[in-house]
Design a protein around this motif. Structure first.
Motif, short mmCIF file in Angstrom:
data_model
loop_
_atom_site.label_atom_id
_atom_site.label_comp_id
_atom_site.label_asym_id
_atom_site.label_seq_id
_atom_site.Cartn_x
_atom_site.Cartn_y
_atom_site.Cartn_z
N GLY A 1 -18.86 -10.20 -6.59
CA GLY A 1 -17.63 -10.40 -5.82
C GLY A 1 -17.43 -9.45 -4.65
N PRO A 2 -17.52 -8.13 -4.86
CA PRO A 2 -17.31 -7.22 -3.73
C PRO A 2 -18.29 -7.46 -2.59
CG PRO A 2 -17.23 -6.03 -5.80
CD PRO A 2 -17.68 -7.41 -6.13
N LEU B 1 -19.77 -10.30 -1.85
CA LEU B 1 -19.41 -11.55 -1.18
C LEU B 1 -18.31 -11.31 -0.16
CD1 LEU B 1 -19.26 -14.12 -4.14
CD2 LEU B 1 -21.04 -13.82 -2.46
N ALA B 2 -17.28 -10.59 -0.60
CA ALA B 2 -16.15 -10.33 0.30
C ALA B 2 -16.60 -9.51 1.50
CB ALA B 2 -15.04 -9.59 -0.46
N LYS C 1 0.80 -1.21 0.00
CA LYS C 1 0.00 0.00 0.00
C LYS C 1 0.84 1.27 0.00
CE LYS C 1 -3.94 0.34 2.19
NZ LYS C 1 -5.14 0.10 1.41
N ASP D 1 -9.43 3.24 -2.21
CA ASP D 1 -9.12 2.48 -1.01
C ASP D 1 -10.04 2.83 0.15
OD1 ASP D 1 -5.57 2.08 -1.48
OD2 ASP D 1 -7.26 0.85 -2.07
N HIS E 1 -10.19 -2.26 -11.91
CA HIS E 1 -11.57 -2.13 -11.41
C HIS E 1 -11.60 -1.41 -10.07
CE1 HIS E 1 -13.15 -4.64 -14.47
NE2 HIS E 1 -12.44 -5.69 -14.12
N ARG E 2 -10.46 -1.45 -9.36
CA ARG E 2 -10.43 -0.90 -8.02
C ARG E 2 -10.89 0.54 -8.03
NH1 ARG E 2 -4.93 -2.74 -4.99
NH2 ARG E 2 -5.43 -4.82 -5.70
N TRP F 1 -12.19 0.36 1.76
CA TRP F 1 -11.59 -0.60 2.67
C TRP F 1 -11.08 0.05 3.95
CZ3 TRP F 1 -11.95 -5.79 2.40
CH2 TRP F 1 -12.65 -6.24 1.29
#
Lengths: 265, 341
Positions: free
Chosen positions: B270-271, B273-274, B31, B88, B84-85, B91
């Protein structure tokens, strides 16, 4: 993006450039997994060795800490490395593998988490049997975790070290005696044939003598048909020398400045 | 035309090496590996140069080694330049937990209700089996401490109030890790088009229903609620959310009523699910602490009324958290989006 062959994935960038990713095979992935397992075992051993001394203070809390840390290390190791190291773990780095998005882009955190959580199904019943079968069946060699997360594992080639100079430079090239024909040859040799000739020169020492003679015979025949050089220049040339001279002509710039305009640059 | 490879390599090599070094820094720096504006511009320039070189080498030379090296470089740089990110911020742990997790829960509410229905069906089956066929109990309940007569267990637990000097921290850690493993498996089995997830949820319901019916039939309802509610009020919803995540995965694979290709469906799921499984892990850590340090204490050490009140308040707070938390931010974003449109 579409599948080009079973072991490569093709990506077209918005700039219109097409490149391919060589997909990692089961063997390299398995070796990377073994290396990572060794790393996890080492890390847990080190943690145990350090924490075991705290058992003198509180056995209960030491055992609790060990239980949690073992779980965190075994579950989080791949996730943490793949997130912070752009799709690589130490094992994958050694094997030059990388997890990428199936469209070639970088991984998202969600993809990292999902592909590593579905691993528990891939591992079933033992030794990644489910994941291994899924990889064999999948066109892009994806285990179930990769399918769920939309990821692929690709191989990165080692850094290129061109050795063309050692192959062809510093040797007399009789074809240069006819510069106008040499220039015509540069125009007419198809790139694929030129690449095959370079490949043959690079690997000539690995070939059986008979195969070597036959290969260079075929290449020379194909190349000789492109431009007719005067017999006094090429008649005495063995096929392999002829091919080497052609490679030098097509892949290197002529010594005279006047010829520079004819290159593709 | 054929490329002058020597000149091509000589000219391109410094730029390729610079791109390689920049990528290596990004790939190994974690990071902390942030680029300033000038470096980002340079990365973009080097990526475009390498792309152009790749296009030239593919058009004019077909030289396999250079091509492979440039493909590798362009592939790595492409992943850095096009990603795709989003940011941050998503998170940032606190925002993720108070806004991302409940938001994902609400977005996938249909799957949650499906998990609830499967659990209730399992519970009804388990309760019916224990009530109508007492011999089913040892088959359904693979736990020694639940096999005996509930009244005997309650009497035994209340003799020392549950404070038997057990290793609570170790027990708590075992509960957390075991429950999180089961939650992960519940999600992961969504890869079987959700079938494996439904089986696990149903089985959890069977055990829950069998235990509840067994204790109620033995007249030990107060003990049961006092024992289960403090940790169950978090643990059971957490397993339901894990089931929800597994069903979201299964739903993305099946794609009923969704015309998007499977890859796109999985990418959009996906996001969430995580996020869901991350939230479940947090809830199960808390549930493990409560189960070990609170649920195991009984009267006379801890009054059942206090335990039941604690569990009820916790369940209410959890429901409010999942229904309301982060909703304001979502509405603001939606309004901004609407205004922008």
């Amino acid at each position: 993006m579409r599948d080009e062959r079973i072991n490569r994935v093709r990506v077209r960038t918005p700039e219109g450039v097409v490149f391919t990713f060589p997909l990692a095979g089961p063997v390299t992935r398995c070796i990377a997994w073994v290396l990572d397992s060794i790393a996890v075992a080492t890390a847990t051993s080190v943690v145990s060795f350090v924490l075991v001394w705290f058992a003198l203070v509180s056995f209960d809390f030491t055992l609790a800490a060990l239980t949690v840390l073992f779980f965190v290390i075994s579950t989080g190791y791949t996730m943490a490395f793949e997130y912070f190291w752009r799709g690589q773990t130490p094992g994958k780095r050694v094997m030059r593998l990388r997890v990428v998005d199936a469209a070639g882009m970088a991984l998202t955190p969600g993809q990292v988490v999902v592909r590593n959580l579905v691993r528990v199904v891939d591992e079933l019943p033992v030794l990644y049997l489910v994941g291994g079968i899924a990889m064999m069946v999948s066109r892009r060699a994806q285990r179930l975790g990769d399918l769920a997360a939309g990821t692929i594992v690709v191989r990165h080639r080692p850094v290129f070290e061109p050795d063309l100079e050692a192959l062809i430079h510093g040797k007399y090239n009789s074809l240069r005696e006819a510069p106008h024909l040499a220039a015509r040859l540069r125009q007419r040799v198809p790139p694929v044939l030129a690449a095959a000739a370079v490949d043959a020169l690079v690997r000539r020492e690995q070939l059986d003598p008979d195969a070597r003679v036959a290969l260079f015979g075929e290449l020379a025949q194909a190349l000789r048909g492109l431009v007719s050089f005067p017999p006094e220049i090429v008649a005495e040339l063995p096929d392999e020398v002829f091919v080497r001279n052609v490679v030098e002509i097509v892949h290197t710039r002529p010594a005279t400045a006047g010829m520079r305009g004819s290159t593709a640059r | 035309m054929i490329l002058d490879l020597h000149h091509f390599v000589q000219e391109g090599r410094p730029l390729w090496d610079e791109l390689d070094a920049l990528l290596l820094r990004l790939e190994t720096g974690g990071k902390r590996a942030c680029l300033d504006l000038e470096e980002a511009k340079r990365l973009h320039y080097l990526y475009q140069r390498a792309s152009a070189d790749l296009a030239r080498v593919m058009t004019f030379a077909a030289e396999p080694e250079i091509r492979a090296h440039l493909e590798s470089l362009v592939g790595r740089a492409y992943g850095e330049v096009h990603r795709h990110r989003r940011t941050d911020d998503r998170w940032a742990v606190w925002r993720w937990f108070v806004a991302g997790f409940p938001g994902a829960f609400r977005r996938r509410l249909g799957s949650f209700w499906m998990a609830v229905v499967a659990t209730i069906a399992g519970a009804a089956f388990g309760a019916g089996a224990v009530l109508f066929d007492p011999e089913a109990k040892p088959v359904l309940l693979p736990f020694d401490h639940l096999l005996g007569n509930p009244a005997d267990r309650v009497a035994e637990e209340e003799r020392d109030g549950g404070s038997d000097g057990a290793m609570h921290a170790t027990f708590s850690a075992s509960l957390m890790t075991h429950n999180i493993r089961v939650a992960i498996l519940t999600l992961a089995l969504g890869i079987t088009w959700g079938f494996g997830t439904l089986v696990i949820i149903f089985y959890n319901g069977v055990i829950l229903g069998a235990v509840v019916a067994d204790y109620i039939a033995a007249g030990q309802t107060t003990f049961l609620v006092g024992w289960l509610l403090p940790h169950g009020s978090v643990e059971i919803p957490a397993f339901l959310i894990a089931g929800q995540a597994g069903l979201v995965l299964g739903g993305a694979l099946i794609g009923r009523g969704d015309r998007a290709p499977m890859v796109e469906r999985l990418r959009s799921a996906g996001p969430d699910l995580a996020t869901l499984i991350g939230g479940v892990a947090v809830l199960l850590v808390w549930a493990g602490i409560v189960e070990s340090f609170l649920s195991q204490y009984h009267e006379p050490v801890l009054p059942y009324a206090a335990k039941i009140t604690f569990g009820a308040v916790q369940l209410t707070l959890l429901a409010a958290f999942l229904i309301l938390s982060g909703r304001r931010g979502t509405l603001l974003t939606a309004r901004r989006g609407g205004a922008g449109a």
